[in-house]
Design an enzyme around this catalytic site. Structure first.
Site, PDB file in Angstrom:
ATOM      1  NE  ARG A  16      -2.215  -1.304   3.583  1.00 30.82           N
ATOM      2  CZ  ARG A  16      -2.659  -1.048   4.805  1.00 30.82           C
ATOM      3  NH1 ARG A  16      -3.806  -0.424   4.976  1.00 30.82           N
ATOM      4  NH2 ARG A  16      -1.952  -1.394   5.860  1.00 30.82           N
ATOM      5  CG  LEU A  18      -0.936   5.426  -4.776  1.00 33.35           C
ATOM      6  CD1 LEU A  18       0.029   6.536  -5.176  1.00 33.35           C
ATOM      7  CD2 LEU A  18      -1.715   4.924  -5.989  1.00 33.35           C
ATOM      8  N   GLY A 441     -21.947   4.635  12.144  1.00 34.69           N
ATOM      9  CA  GLY A 441     -21.375   3.509  12.879  1.00 34.69           C
ATOM     10  C   GLY A 441     -19.984   3.740  13.398  1.00 34.69           C
ATOM     11  CD  GLU A 493     -18.648   0.214  13.020  1.00 36.69           C
ATOM     12  OE1 GLU A 493     -17.800   0.034  12.132  1.00 36.69           O
ATOM     13  OE2 GLU A 493     -19.853   0.371  12.775  1.00 36.69           O
ATOM     14  CD  GLU A 614     -20.122  -3.482  -4.298  1.00 37.58           C
ATOM     15  OE1 GLU A 614     -19.278  -4.332  -4.050  1.00 37.58           O
ATOM     16  OE2 GLU A 614     -19.980  -2.282  -4.039  1.00 37.58           O
ATOM     17  CG  HIS A 650     -25.231   3.088   5.590  1.00 33.23           C
ATOM     18  ND1 HIS A 650     -25.629   4.373   5.313  1.00 33.23           N
ATOM     19  CD2 HIS A 650     -23.974   2.970   5.095  1.00 33.23           C
ATOM     20  CE1 HIS A 650     -24.653   5.006   4.694  1.00 33.23           C
ATOM     21  NE2 HIS A 650     -23.645   4.184   4.539  1.00 33.23           N
ATOM     22  CG  HIS A 703     -16.044   9.025   1.088  1.00 34.91           C
ATOM     23  ND1 HIS A 703     -17.395   8.842   1.309  1.00 34.91           N
ATOM     24  CD2 HIS A 703     -15.470   7.822   1.300  1.00 34.91           C
ATOM     25  CE1 HIS A 703     -17.610   7.575   1.617  1.00 34.91           C
ATOM     26  NE2 HIS A 703     -16.472   6.941   1.618  1.00 34.91           N
TER      27      HIS A 703
END
Length: 764
Positions: A16, A18, A441, A493, A614, A650, A703
């Protein structure tokens, strides 16, 4: 001689790299040059990983998203960022996430936050792309600098380059008109820019260009079919050879005319469209290359090489040098390297292939075709043994799970009373105000949380120390929510690494990788668990965490679960039985958890189905079959509770308007959905469809680092109230907050709570 090539390679790096480089830059902790250096190093390494191929993709690397890259290549920037000055990469990040790096934004207030581009799922994958924006006045202007620079890098490294671009028709189809204009009306303006791009690539010595048109795997209206004819007849004089690539599914009625378009080659996803191969061969012109996707680019199971060779060898004999072989689609959707996995269960590991291993499989097939099967006998024997071992392994099959499935009845999916009766009982029990506030959450995964998790996994922190650390973070989340004045709390969480992986780790039938990361969007990576066998739940998974959180407050505490459809769609799923069967197994397991939460006194339970849409097949004709078993799986999970228990679900970053009746059929008491980036557009369906239950349209785009104002949230909720009765509206972010920091979350939620109070006063 069959040629080998690849449609795309994972760009995040095996560890990871990037992700960490991007996040360091965005925080202002590293320079733009350092970020670009990391990108160049990853490209170089990935080209070397593909060195055995006859042609290597170039241009598949993106700092955020390949669709956004195409928008910048075509000069299609949203009006709100067209006048920004500074480095083009920072403008790119403004579109992607609302702003760029802190240090890049400090020089002028005008370069601060803007509205981020809308984000949605890439076909039926868990990858998200930034939606191109169009208006009637949209103009296109070529900027090929990114692609040319990468080609020049590749040339210095002797890479046998095949540039990869998104085709013009798919690009228009993926976008969204911001006014009442027709996207296809822009095709005549777009095609000259594509011609210029292909000419620029030819000037760099390029012979072949891969031009991706994955919407060929969908049902197309006549005007979109005509657009393909217009586009590729306009591009047929380009001074390069075009490999038109389709993937993710069969072409059905699109096959004949698509393969006859005037391109030099055509790529068929022979994993998903195997039954169309003979027709494709019959339609193929005598001069044309046929590329076959023979290795699954979407899943991680080893390819049955012997089985593939049985049908592939006759094709090779027929086509000779006009046969190319490749993975079915870009390998963006699988992890980089299985050789990095030192802790993965050895038996399960022997059944798998990640991106690099898939290219080794491709090479074995090519050698068998070009040099003879005898030259790869050892490889084929080892592959045959691995395929057979998985097929008969007792770890894959659990008779008790099969028995449980046989006992499923329609009654398992039915609530005891209709929604109206349940809602009255829930209102009497919960005593919530109008426009109740909650979050989805998760709260920020702080450095303390990550450190405690890594120390625990490394064995340097014992179980009790880990529990204490997580309880401290849960207590912090509860304290912050008390101070904010939220109405329904979550425990935050802290103990969860990922909303799917966390549950998979506690279910029998799953295995886990260390470095099996795939990109979801931007710097967001997920590590899908590996669903290899029958699923069962040996013990409760969340109850003690939720009970502890509830003990700290008198406010209702939501139990937080991931639903069976999302766990399925965000896992690497076994391919030896229908997905519907695996989903039913998951539904029974999560149902047990729901009932245990209810027994523990939890009266609000959220079952996230973020990935419901999706999983839809790309063709509408197949939607109902999927939706029937997906919705039924959710209902089995959720509907064993008493009327007084409020069930939430959700969903995020998908278009729901065309499946709204199925969403209603889930019969959740409250649904929360993403609407902030689309300016409440996703609620348009509720103007015509009388959705009966309660809705929380997301008003805070988590986001983006931008902090929504109270006024903005009020305006969004006022738009929502035009479509949904105010008494059935909740106020919440559009997704979980784990990727944000507390110094962003607190002011954003403060404004959200203030907005809810303003709305209540307006309603009064």
């Amino acid at each position: 001689m069959a040629r080998t090539h690849n449609l795309g390679f994972p760009r995040i790096g095996a560890k990871r790299e990037l992700k960490f480089a991007l996040e360091s830059y965005w925080k202002g902790q590293s320079s733009r040059d350092e970020l670009k250096t990391t990108g160049a190093a990853l490209r170089s390494r990935h080209w070397q990983d593909q060195a055995a191929l006859d042609l290597v993709p170039v241009g598949d690397f993106a700092f955020y998203d390949q669709v956004l890259d195409m928008s910048f290549t075509l000069g299609n920037l949203p009006e709100r960022v067209q006048d920004f000055h500074g480095d083009a990469l920072d403008n790119y990040f403004r579109v992607a996430r609302g702003r760029s790096a802190q240090s890049a934004e400090d020089h002028a207030h005008c370069c601060g936050g803007v509205a981020a581009g809308e984000m949605t799922k890439w076909f039926d994958t868990n990858y998200h792309y930034i939606v191109p924006e169009f208006t009637a006045g949209t103009q296109f202007k070529l900027d090929a600098s990114r692609l040319i620079e990468q080609l020049q890098e590749a040339r210095t490294q002797a890479v046998k380059a095949k540039p990869v671009i998104i085709g013009p028709v798919t690009y228009l189809a993926l976008g969204k008109a911001k006014d009442e204009s027709d996207r296809l009306a822009l095709l005549d303006r777009l095609l000259p820019v594509y011609s210029q791009l292909l000419a620029a690539l030819a000037a760099e010595g390029v012979e072949w260009v891969q031009i991706d048109e994955p919407i060929l795997a969908t049902e197309l209206e006549a005007d979109w079919r005509h657009a393909f004819s217009t586009a590729y007849h306009a591009l047929k004089t380009a001074p390069v050879k075009l490999l038109l690539a389709s993937y993710f599914g069969p072409l059905r009625a699109n096959l004949e005319w698509a393969i006859k378009l005037p391109t030099a080659g055509f790529h068929l996803d022979a994993v998903n469209a195997r039954d169309e191969l003979n027709s494709a061969l019959n339609y193929l012109a005598a001069h044309k290359v046929l590329s076959l996707g023979v290795i699954n680019g979407r899943n991680i199971w080893k390819t049955d090489l012997n089985g593939v060779l049985q049908w592939l060898q006759p094709v090779a004999e027929r086509l000779g040098e006009r046969l190319w072989i490749a993975p079915s689609c870009s390998l963006l959707h699988v992890p980089v390297d299985l050789d990095s996995e030192e802790r993965l269960d050895a038996e399960v590991r022997s059944w798998l292939a990640f991106a690099k291993q898939k290219l080794v499989e491709l090479n074995v097939l090519a050698r068998a075709l070009n040099e003879g099967v005898d030259t790869v006998q050892a490889e084929l024997a080892a592959n045959r043994a691995a395929i057979a071992a998985r097929r008969v392994s007792p770890r894959v099959h659990n008779p008790s799970v099969k028995v449980a499935l046989s006992r499923i009845t329609p009654e398992l999916g039915q609530r005891k009373s209709p929604y109206a009766e349940r809602a009255a009982k829930q209102a009497a029990l919960l005593k919530l105000p109008k426009f109740p506030t909650t979050t989805i959450g998760s709260f920020p995964q702080t450095a303390e949380i990550r450190h405690a998790r890594s120390e625990y996994k490394a064995g340097r922190l014992d179980r009790q120390g880990y529990l204490a650390a997580m309880r401290t973070e849960i207590a912090r989340s509860v304290k912050e929510q008390e101070a904010l004045g939220l109405d329904v709390f979550v425990h935050g969480e802290a103990e969860r690494n990922d909303m799917v992986e966390y549950f998979g780790e506690q279910l029998d039938g799953y295995a886990f990788s260390q470095f099996g990361w795939v990109q979801s969007y931007g710097s967001r990576c997920v590590k899908p668990p590996i669903l290899f066998g029958d699923i069962s739940r040996p013990r409760a998974m969340t109850v003690e965490w939720i009970k502890y959180a509830q003990s700290l407050t008198d406010k209702p505490m939501k139990g937080m679960l991931t639903g069976p459809v999302t766990i399925l769609n965000w896992s690497f799923v076994r391919d030896d039985q229908p997905r519907s069967v695996s989903c039913q197994q998951l539904a029974l397991a999560i149902r047990q958890e729901v009932l245990d939460l209810e027994k523990a006194g939890v009266r609000v339970i959220q079952i996230d189905e973020a990935a419901l849409r999706e999983g839809l097949p790309l063709r509408r004709a197949q939607w109902q079959e999927y939706l029937s078993w997906a919705v039924e799986s959710f209902r089995i999970t959720a509907n064993g509770v008493a009327d007084e228990t409020q069930i939430h679900t959700h969903m995020c970053y998908s278009e729901f308007n065309d499946i709204i009746d199925s969403i209603a059929d889930m019969d959740a008491d409250v649904i929360t959905i993403e609407t902030s980036r689309s300016d409440m557009e996703l609620l348009d369906a509720f103007e015509d469809f009388q959705y009966p239950n309660e809705i929380g349209p997301g008003v805070y785009d988590i986001h983006s680092p931008n902090i929504p104002s109270e006024e903005h949230i009020v305006q969004l909720m006022q738009k929502a109230a035009e479509r949904v009765p105010a008494e059935r509206l909740w106020v919440n972010p559009d997704c979980g907050l784990k990727t944000r920091q507390w110094n962003e979350v607190i002011p954003a939620l403060t404004n959200m709570v203030k907005a809810a109070k303003t709305l209540r006063s307006q309603l009064a």
